[in-house]
Every structure is written in structure tokens, then in C-alpha cells.
Design a protein around this motif. Sequence first.
Motif, PDB file in Angstrom:
ATOM      1  N   TRP A 404       0.831  -1.207   0.000  1.00 29.84           N
ATOM      2  CA  TRP A 404       0.000   0.000   0.000  1.00 29.84           C
ATOM      3  C   TRP A 404       0.865   1.255   0.000  1.00 29.84           C
ATOM      4  CZ3 TRP A 404      -0.643   4.309   2.991  1.00 29.84           C
ATOM      5  CH2 TRP A 404      -1.780   5.065   2.770  1.00 29.84           C
ATOM      6  N   MET A 405       1.933   1.238   0.786  1.00 28.67           N
ATOM      7  CA  MET A 405       2.839   2.387   0.837  1.00 28.67           C
ATOM      8  C   MET A 405       3.475   2.644  -0.520  1.00 28.67           C
ATOM      9  SD  MET A 405       2.941   3.796   3.895  1.00 28.67           S
ATOM     10  CE  MET A 405       4.546   4.540   4.163  1.00 28.67           C
ATOM     11  N   ASP A 406       3.881   1.591  -1.219  1.00 27.68           N
ATOM     12  CA  ASP A 406       4.483   1.760  -2.540  1.00 27.68           C
ATOM     13  C   ASP A 406       3.518   2.423  -3.517  1.00 27.68           C
ATOM     14  OD1 ASP A 406       6.906   0.694  -1.825  1.00 27.68           O
ATOM     15  OD2 ASP A 406       6.453  -1.330  -2.526  1.00 27.68           O
ATOM     16  N   ARG A 407       2.223   2.159  -3.320  1.00 26.50           N
ATOM     17  CA  ARG A 407       1.228   2.731  -4.231  1.00 26.50           C
ATOM     18  C   ARG A 407       0.800   4.141  -3.834  1.00 26.50           C
ATOM     19  NH1 ARG A 407      -1.007  -2.457  -3.341  1.00 26.50           N
ATOM     20  NH2 ARG A 407      -2.581  -1.552  -1.954  1.00 26.50           N
ATOM     21  N   ASN A 408       0.842   4.445  -2.524  1.00 26.31           N
ATOM     22  CA  ASN A 408       0.171   5.661  -2.059  1.00 26.31           C
ATOM     23  C   ASN A 408       1.025   6.658  -1.281  1.00 26.31           C
ATOM     24  OD1 ASN A 408      -2.894   5.005  -2.601  1.00 26.31           O
ATOM     25  ND2 ASN A 408      -2.016   3.144  -1.729  1.00 26.31           N
ATOM     26  N   ALA A 409       2.024   6.198  -0.557  1.00 31.76           N
ATOM     27  CA  ALA A 409       2.742   7.081   0.360  1.00 31.76           C
ATOM     28  C   ALA A 409       3.744   7.965  -0.382  1.00 31.76           C
ATOM     29  CB  ALA A 409       3.449   6.262   1.429  1.00 31.76           C
ATOM     30  N   PRO A 410       3.900   9.216   0.054  1.00 30.58           N
ATOM     31  CA  PRO A 410       4.775  10.146  -0.673  1.00 30.58           C
ATOM     32  C   PRO A 410       6.236   9.753  -0.694  1.00 30.58           C
ATOM     33  CG  PRO A 410       3.960  11.134   1.374  1.00 30.58           C
ATOM     34  CD  PRO A 410       3.175   9.893   1.149  1.00 30.58           C
ATOM     35  N   MET A 411       6.772   9.260   0.427  1.00 31.92           N
ATOM     36  CA  MET A 411       8.202   8.958   0.440  1.00 31.92           C
ATOM     37  C   MET A 411       8.555   7.772  -0.448  1.00 31.92           C
ATOM     38  SD  MET A 411       9.299  11.475   1.990  1.00 31.92           S
ATOM     39  CE  MET A 411      10.993  10.985   1.682  1.00 31.92           C
ATOM     40  N   PRO A 412       7.861   6.623  -0.358  1.00 30.97           N
ATOM     41  CA  PRO A 412       8.177   5.532  -1.281  1.00 30.97           C
ATOM     42  C   PRO A 412       7.983   5.937  -2.752  1.00 30.97           C
ATOM     43  CG  PRO A 412       6.907   4.697   0.564  1.00 30.97           C
ATOM     44  CD  PRO A 412       6.892   6.197   0.676  1.00 30.97           C
ATOM     45  N   ARG A 413       6.952   6.717  -3.031  1.00 31.37           N
ATOM     46  CA  ARG A 413       6.734   7.166  -4.420  1.00 31.37           C
ATOM     47  C   ARG A 413       7.874   8.076  -4.875  1.00 31.37           C
ATOM     48  NH1 ARG A 413       1.171   7.041  -6.331  1.00 31.37           N
ATOM     49  NH2 ARG A 413       1.556   9.035  -7.382  1.00 31.37           N
ATOM     50  N   PHE A 414       8.342   8.934  -3.956  1.00 30.52           N
ATOM     51  CA  PHE A 414       9.442   9.839  -4.304  1.00 30.52           C
ATOM     52  C   PHE A 414      10.715   9.059  -4.622  1.00 30.52           C
ATOM     53  CE2 PHE A 414      13.184  12.211  -2.665  1.00 30.52           C
ATOM     54  CZ  PHE A 414      13.206  13.226  -3.620  1.00 30.52           C
ATOM     55  N   PHE A 415      11.027   8.067  -3.783  1.00 31.50           N
ATOM     56  CA  PHE A 415      12.246   7.285  -4.036  1.00 31.50           C
ATOM     57  C   PHE A 415      12.103   6.432  -5.289  1.00 31.50           C
ATOM     58  CE2 PHE A 415      12.934   7.964   0.640  1.00 31.50           C
ATOM     59  CZ  PHE A 415      14.088   8.715   0.492  1.00 31.50           C
ATOM     60  N   ARG A 416      10.907   5.970  -5.579  1.00 26.57           N
ATOM     61  CA  ARG A 416      10.707   5.260  -6.848  1.00 26.57           C
ATOM     62  C   ARG A 416      10.950   6.200  -8.029  1.00 26.57           C
ATOM     63  NH1 ARG A 416       8.377   0.472  -7.731  1.00 26.57           N
ATOM     64  NH2 ARG A 416       7.797  -0.793  -5.920  1.00 26.57           N
ATOM     65  N   TRP A 417      10.494   7.430  -7.899  1.00 24.37           N
ATOM     66  CA  TRP A 417      10.700   8.416  -8.960  1.00 24.37           C
ATOM     67  C   TRP A 417      12.191   8.674  -9.156  1.00 24.37           C
ATOM     68  CZ3 TRP A 417      12.759  13.454  -8.516  1.00 24.37           C
ATOM     69  CH2 TRP A 417      12.672  14.229  -9.680  1.00 24.37           C
ATOM     70  N   LEU A 418      12.954   8.769  -8.045  1.00 28.98           N
ATOM     71  CA  LEU A 418      14.396   8.979  -8.156  1.00 28.98           C
ATOM     72  C   LEU A 418      15.068   7.818  -8.893  1.00 28.98           C
ATOM     73  CD1 LEU A 418      15.446  10.392  -4.654  1.00 28.98           C
ATOM     74  CD2 LEU A 418      15.265  11.635  -6.812  1.00 28.98           C
ATOM     75  N   ARG A 419      14.567   6.603  -8.666  1.00 26.44           N
ATOM     76  CA  ARG A 419      15.165   5.435  -9.322  1.00 26.44           C
ATOM     77  C   ARG A 419      14.619   5.217 -10.727  1.00 26.44           C
ATOM     78  NH1 ARG A 419      14.102   3.156  -4.061  1.00 26.44           N
ATOM     79  NH2 ARG A 419      12.278   2.090  -4.941  1.00 26.44           N
ATOM     80  N   GLY A 420      13.671   6.071 -11.129  1.00 25.29           N
ATOM     81  CA  GLY A 420      13.090   5.930 -12.464  1.00 25.29           C
ATOM     82  C   GLY A 420      12.115   4.784 -12.579  1.00 25.29           C
ATOM     83  N   GLU A 421      11.524   4.365 -11.460  1.00 30.67           N
ATOM     84  CA  GLU A 421      10.581   3.256 -11.470  1.00 30.67           C
ATOM     85  C   GLU A 421       9.153   3.780 -11.481  1.00 30.67           C
ATOM     86  OE1 GLU A 421      13.488   0.471  -8.645  1.00 30.67           O
ATOM     87  OE2 GLU A 421      11.416   0.914  -8.042  1.00 30.67           O
ATOM     88  N   SER A 422       8.265   3.056 -12.096  1.00 32.31           N
ATOM     89  CA  SER A 422       6.853   3.457 -12.124  1.00 32.31           C
ATOM     90  C   SER A 422       6.182   3.064 -10.821  1.00 32.31           C
ATOM     91  CB  SER A 422       6.139   2.788 -13.295  1.00 32.31           C
ATOM     92  OG  SER A 422       6.203   1.379 -13.174  1.00 32.31           O
ATOM     93  N   VAL A 423       5.133   3.787 -10.469  1.00 31.30           N
ATOM     94  CA  VAL A 423       4.376   3.500  -9.248  1.00 31.30           C
ATOM     95  C   VAL A 423       3.421   2.348  -9.526  1.00 31.30           C
ATOM     96  CG1 VAL A 423       2.721   4.412  -7.591  1.00 31.30           C
ATOM     97  CG2 VAL A 423       4.530   5.890  -8.482  1.00 31.30           C
ATOM     98  N   PRO A 424       3.446   1.294  -8.691  1.00 27.45           N
ATOM     99  CA  PRO A 424       2.549   0.162  -8.926  1.00 27.45           C
ATOM    100  C   PRO A 424       1.102   0.553  -8.713  1.00 27.45           C
ATOM    101  CG  PRO A 424       3.647  -0.068  -6.800  1.00 27.45           C
ATOM    102  CD  PRO A 424       4.291   1.118  -7.499  1.00 27.45           C
ATOM    103  N   VAL A 425       0.229  -0.149  -9.377  1.00 27.70           N
ATOM    104  CA  VAL A 425      -1.206   0.099  -9.278  1.00 27.70           C
ATOM    105  C   VAL A 425      -1.860  -1.098  -8.628  1.00 27.70           C
ATOM    106  CG1 VAL A 425      -3.327   0.534 -10.578  1.00 27.70           C
ATOM    107  CG2 VAL A 425      -1.167   1.552 -11.333  1.00 27.70           C
TER     108      VAL A 425
END
Length: 432
Positions: A404-425
Amino acid sequence: MSEACIHDPRPKSAVSAGVGWSGLAGLVLWVLFARHFHLDGQYAAMAAVIACGVPMLGWSLLVDRVHRNPSTGLEWDRPLRPLSETFDISLVKLTGLWATWAIIAMLYCIGRWYWQGQYLFAMQVMGAAIPVVFIFSVPYVLWIDRRLAEPKDGAYAFGQMLLNLGPPNREALYEHLRSWGVKGFFTAFMISIVPGNFADVVRPELAEIFANPVTLTRWVIGAMFLVDVAFATVGYLMTLRPLDAHIRSANPYAAGWMAALICYPPFLLMNNGGPLDYHPGTEDWVYWLDGHPILLTAMGVVLVVLTGIYAWATAAFGMRFSNLTNRGVLTHGPYRWSKHPAYLSKNIFWWLATMPFLASTGSFTDMVRNSVILAMVSGVYYWRARTEERHLMAEPAYRAYAEWMDRNAPMPRFFRWLRGESVPVKQAAPAE
């Protein structure tokens, strides 16, 4: 409606927000009382821990009714077992429990650091508590074994081994030893630092606190650290099944223990002169911003906010805080935004408060060395976070929370963005 718009509720937290808020209210009231009557001694500090813990105990039992949670392993809907059915089990369990305490006491005696400095008070408190806890353990174990669905736990396995009653359940035995290793090590440390944090908050007069933005900032930061220490101490003391605050599992990985222990005495690597000491040749934020009142105030606000997040991350546990353990998965408070809000806020605080990239010596070598060493300290906390997640991923509730955090939380989404990864749905549930 697109998949991205599918309702995605946050998993339920194992602890309600009311537990933490009630504990904070009790702690604040005691601090105000202690300040008014100038009670700043060691036992007044321990009273602050009690003032924090008692409201949380009441809220948990009377409002949240945690003793009824299935995760306690207690069976309330059937008649209490006859004592004759569980008496032998209880005797074996008490043998294992008392032997565990004796081993911890022996280790305290061996550890020279426990008999000097701030640890002396912890030894006094724990020494005074031994007779009370010893006596209380008898009716407690006799009662809880009659109520537990499975009374043969790790303490029983240890007693079984000591009494040579057949091969014990090795998994339960190792879990017992790890769990009490955590309690034994960290309880003494937490009790030892309570008086200093309490005195720093209670002793200063109001005129001293409000003398300038710097003194106010430092006092508020001290108050936030007191919140952290008081809640953490309650957490290590209240690992009881009827409160659903027992240890489900302790980290089984050596890397996890190593990453945690090097952050605490006597194994602390970040202390003065230690290999990860990033302070030589540095000054704090006040030195560098002196003469700039607006910048001093702004930095003070930022540091207070960061410390507040750190304290909030501990208070959110209620009575369940402890390192290296799983005592239920938290999803509320700052854990809605980051899986590791305490580590994140603590490390940002250190970088801003110390400014290791500036050296009062004017030495470029000091600037580089201290910046690299603090980066290594931050790396230690990243290592701790990874080892904790490795342990907790065995828990289905934590896996659901992490997803759930990977999909919704700001910090995991931010670090995914830094790594160039898409946000899971979130995947829609299959049609029946």
C-alpha cells in the motif's frame, strides 16, 4: 473508472492513535506538575514513564479492548481451564522464565559499563523491581496458561531443555532467547537515559527557555526527546499478551542485530572518538547562523519539526515500541507517509544541525572526512531499515502495508521516482 481510481484503503493499524495521545497527555501533565514543584530527580523521571504508561494501559483495555484481540492467543469465550490441566506446564515455564532472568542478571554483572555512569540508576531500578516481578510472575503465569490457546511457548521450551524433559521446540526456544535478548539489552539502556532527558525539560526556568530562539529551540527538542524516551521505555517494559503488546517475533538475522547494536552503547560507533564520529572540526547550526536571527529562527523551526516527527514515530507505537521486533504493524501517524519516519527525520536532523560540509578549522580535509562519515552513518540507518523490512516481510500484514505504501505514500513514491521506477497500481480483485 480507471484502475488508478480504484478505492485503495490503508491497512488497519495494530495500534490506535488514541493510545499514543493518551500517553502523551499523561506525560505532559506530569511534566507540568514536576516543573511547578521542581521535581527533577531520577525517581521523578521514572514517575514520568509511569504517567505516560498508565493512560495508555487504560485506553488499550477500556477503549480499544486489546485483550480481546485474536492475536493475543487468549481464549476468552470458553471457561477457564482447571489449574490441574496447566499446572505442570506453568512450573516448566516459570523455570525457563526465571532462568532467563538469571542469565540476563549475570550478563549485567559481567558488563562493566552497567556499573558506572548513567547505567547505575538503571541497575538500581531493576534491582529493586526483581522481587516484585518475581512474585508477580507466579500468579500471572498460572492464570495466563489457563487462558492461552497454546501455553507451551518459548519460556516453556527453555524450561523443558533445562529440566531435560525431552527435546524442546527449537523455533520457540530461539525466539524466546532473541526476544529476551532485545528486552534485556534495551530496557537497561532506556531506563538509564530517562533521568537526563527529564531533567533537561524540567529544570530550566521559563525566562531561560524563552531567552532567545536558540534556547527555545533546544528546550523543545529536549522535550521531544523526552517523549521518545518515555514511550520507548514503556514499550520495553510492557511486553504482555493481555495488552496484545507481546513480541510476535524478534529479528532472526545477524545483520539486523549488528546494524542496530552499533547505534547503542557499549557498541556505539558514532560516539566521540569512534570510527563513525563525524564531529571533529565541526560546529553546530548556531555557530554558522550566528548573527542572522531570521535564519536561526527558521532553522530552529525546521529542527523542531524534524524532532517532532521522530518523537511522533515512537509515540505512534503506544506501548509496543522496541527495536528488532515485530509487535504488530503500524500504518497510522507518520507511518502513512514513510515506512521509516524516525530514521529519515533523525538523519536529516543530523545533517542540518551539524553541517559536516563546513569546518570551523577551515580544513578541506575535515569537510570531506566529516561529510563522508555522516553519509556512512546515514548508510547504517538505511542498512537497519532494510534488515528490519527483511524480518517484517514474513508478516502478511506488513507485506500488505508495504505494498500500500508503494502505491500511495509520498516517500516511497518519491524514491521510486528517483530510481526511475513506475508506481505500482493496485490490482482489482478477480470477479467471482
